[in-house]
Design an enzyme around this catalytic site. Structure first.
Site, PDB file in Angstrom:
ATOM      1  N   ASP A 346     103.149  39.741  73.337  1.00  0.00           N
ATOM      2  CA  ASP A 346     102.323  40.849  72.756  1.00  0.00           C
ATOM      3  C   ASP A 346     102.243  41.966  73.779  1.00  0.00           C
ATOM      4  O   ASP A 346     101.827  41.758  74.909  1.00  0.00           O
ATOM      5  CB  ASP A 346     100.923  40.370  72.383  1.00  0.00           C
ATOM      6  N   THR A 347     102.484  43.190  73.296  1.00  0.00           N
ATOM      7  CA  THR A 347     102.775  44.263  74.231  1.00  0.00           C
ATOM      8  C   THR A 347     102.631  45.602  73.518  1.00  0.00           C
ATOM      9  O   THR A 347     102.648  45.647  72.306  1.00  0.00           O
ATOM     10  CB  THR A 347     104.250  44.101  74.707  1.00  0.00           C
ATOM     11  N   VAL A 348     102.520  46.706  74.285  1.00  0.00           N
ATOM     12  CA  VAL A 348     102.680  48.031  73.688  1.00  0.00           C
ATOM     13  C   VAL A 348     103.784  48.772  74.423  1.00  0.00           C
ATOM     14  O   VAL A 348     103.929  48.664  75.636  1.00  0.00           O
ATOM     15  CB  VAL A 348     101.379  48.855  73.695  1.00  0.00           C
TER      16      VAL A 348
END
Length: 525
Positions: A346-348
């Protein structure tokens, strides 16, 4: 051109500058910085800082950061590894002697966060604004509040258990034990105070003094090995990007400890095939087989190159490409094999191109949703669990060790051609990211999709013994894959996200795309 009678979105075209992020408030913050005269780095740090507040289960100041930056006129991008290191006391023997495993919510899964130091380095070297200036939008959202967006609310609701077990996290991120619903106004006053401290003192305000003391005290109370010295010695590293040539384009990735090398390995194998001429079934099968080969080597060999030699030159060689290509059977799924010579979520992500043509690809992560779930109680810093990527396996390159970076999944990408920047790009989604880069680039370069179509296309990912499949593939693809020996798995939700800005020099415009799997948006002017 897409069918406008059906739901969807188009690329955003702009003549001067463009931004693409996975959150509308993040995109807006970057555009405001650009319109007020800031450059791509200023805008990118402002945007990611906002997202650390308004999308707290995907990223935060307690996480890590990688970036590729291509200043106007540069022949190659600058690569920054802003990932943190393990504590100095973290010897694999210590864990083995005590029978301690690396668990998602364990303090031992927390490495020293590298993001804030990375932001400071990027701004000092390439920005025009101070860290204090670009943090102001994030401070306002943390202090005054922000509305929870739909995709953020969905992800939040799936991660309640992670934060419920930590008193400070539960108090910060839950309302009467539940996740906030869509449109709820959330405020984080303790995080706002910490951001103000960083704005006034720079990265020192995070890695020294009250904030660092709060984080270390909390981690040690849970059994962690972290010290104030570990935090004080945190530093990002300028590294040499790795690259390969694909269909006349130069694809750049950050080197290990990230997994970007796997992108280049897959592209080298796929360059042997006419992707555009393949059926959808053949394409998904081929991608699965190339993916298995690259990821098998990734898991065996990728690690902190400061402490372990990663055989980059071998993995990018014609000999490895030929070996991996020879292991692919277009009629049947095969088991991946390590090249013999190499045996010894999970990341941006965001893209920015400014009016001068400077391009930034930046990715910021706390790894899993809400990271470790551990929040330092006074500073409001939620800590990642990136150390979960380590192994406890003496002799393995990626075994945990003192002041060591784990193998990292988060990867920015930069595409260039004939010495000019073509596109900053990236795909979120944990381990999927390397495969995501391949699907995005081949969608545009081989299949002729525009940037938004390439992001919208259904995704597949062969990892962990099966192929995860999003909805949207043609009838017969799933059954055809199973007939070739693959085990297909319906995706439990969207696979990742992604953003890209394509620089169309012939027409003098920018084409920006943002993944519909997220609440993100692309804007330009």
């Amino acid at each position: 051109m897409r069918d406008f009678s059906r739901p969807g979105r188009s690329p955003v075209y702009a003549a001067n500058a463009a931004v693409a992020t996975s959150h509308p408030l993040s995109t807006l913050a970057a555009i405001e910085v650009l319109r007020s005269g800031g450059n791509a780095v200023d805008a990118g740090i402002a945007a990611v800082a906002v997202q650390c507040v308004v999308d707290p289960l995907m990223t935060g100041i307690g996480g890590d950061c990688f970036a590729l930056y291509a200043p106007k006129g540069a022949k190659a991008p600058i690569a920054l590894n802003g990932s943190g290191r393990s504590p100095a006391a973290a010897h694999d023997a210590w864990y083995l002697e005590r029978g301690i495993a690396l668990e998602p919510t364990s303090p031992h899964a927390v490495t020293v966060p590298g993001a804030v130091a990375a932001w400071g380095k990027l701004l000092r070297d390439h920005g025009t604004r101070s860290l204090g200036e670009v943090l102001q939008p994030a401070i306002r959202y943390a202090e005054d509040g922000y509305p929870v967006q739909p995709r953020v609310a969905l992800d939040w609701s799936r991660s309640v258990e992670r934060v419920a077990g930590d008193p400070a996290s539960a108090a910060t991120y839950l309302i009467e034990g539940r996740a906030p619903s869509v449109g709820t106004i959330m405020r984080h006053p303790k995080l706002a105070a910490t951001l103000k401290r960083i704005a006034a003192e720079g990265p020192r305000g995070f890695y020294e003094g009250a904030v660092a003391e709060d984080i270390v005290t909390r981690l040690r109370a849970l059994g962690g090995l972290h010290t104030l010295d570990d935090f004080a010695e945190a530093a990002p590293e300028i590294v040499t990007p790795v690259t390969t040539r694909y269909r006349g384009y130069d694809v750049y990735e950050c080197p290990p400890s990230g997994q970007g090398l796997a992108v280049l390995m897959m592209l080298n194998v796929l360059s042997h095939y006419d992707i555009a001429a393949l059926s959808e079934l053949d394409r998904v099968h081929l991608f699965a087989e190339a993916c298995k080969q690259a990821y098998h080597h990734r898991d065996a060999l990728f690690a902190d190159p400061v402490l372990n030699r990663v055989p980059v030159e071998h993995l990018l060689s014609e000999a490895w490409r030929a070996s991996a290509h020879g292991a692919i059977d277009m009629a049947r799924a095969q088991e991946p094999v390590i090249w013999p010579e190499l045996l010894h979520k999970d990341t941006v992500y965001l893209s920015v191109v400014d009016r001068d043509g400077n391009a930034l690809a930046l990715i910021n992560s706390i790894f899993q949703g809400f990271g470790s779930g551990i929040t330092a109680p006074e500073s409001g810093v939620l800590l990642h669990n990136r150390g979960l990527s380590f192994r406890i396996d003496p002799g393995h390159p990626n075994t945990i060790g003192p002041r060591k970076r784990p193998m990292h999944t988060i990867i920015p990408g930069m595409l260039m051609r004939d010495g000019e920047t073509v596109a900053p790009f990236g795909v979120m989604g944990g381990h999927y990211q390397a495969m995501g880069h391949v699907e995005l680039l081949t969608g545009i370069i081989d299949r002729g999709l525009d940037v938004q179509e390439a992001l919208d296309a259904p995704r597949s990912f062969a990892y962990g013994g099966g192929i995860e499949m999003e909805p949207g593939f043609a009838e017969g693809v799933v059954s055809g894959l199973e007939a070739r020996g693959h085990r297909t798995i319906p995706a439990s939700g969207p696979i990742g996200g992604g953003q890209i800005i394509w620089i169309d020099r012939e027409r003098g415009v920018l084409a920006a795309g943002s993944d519909p799997r997220k609440d993100g948006s692309a804007l330009g002017y």
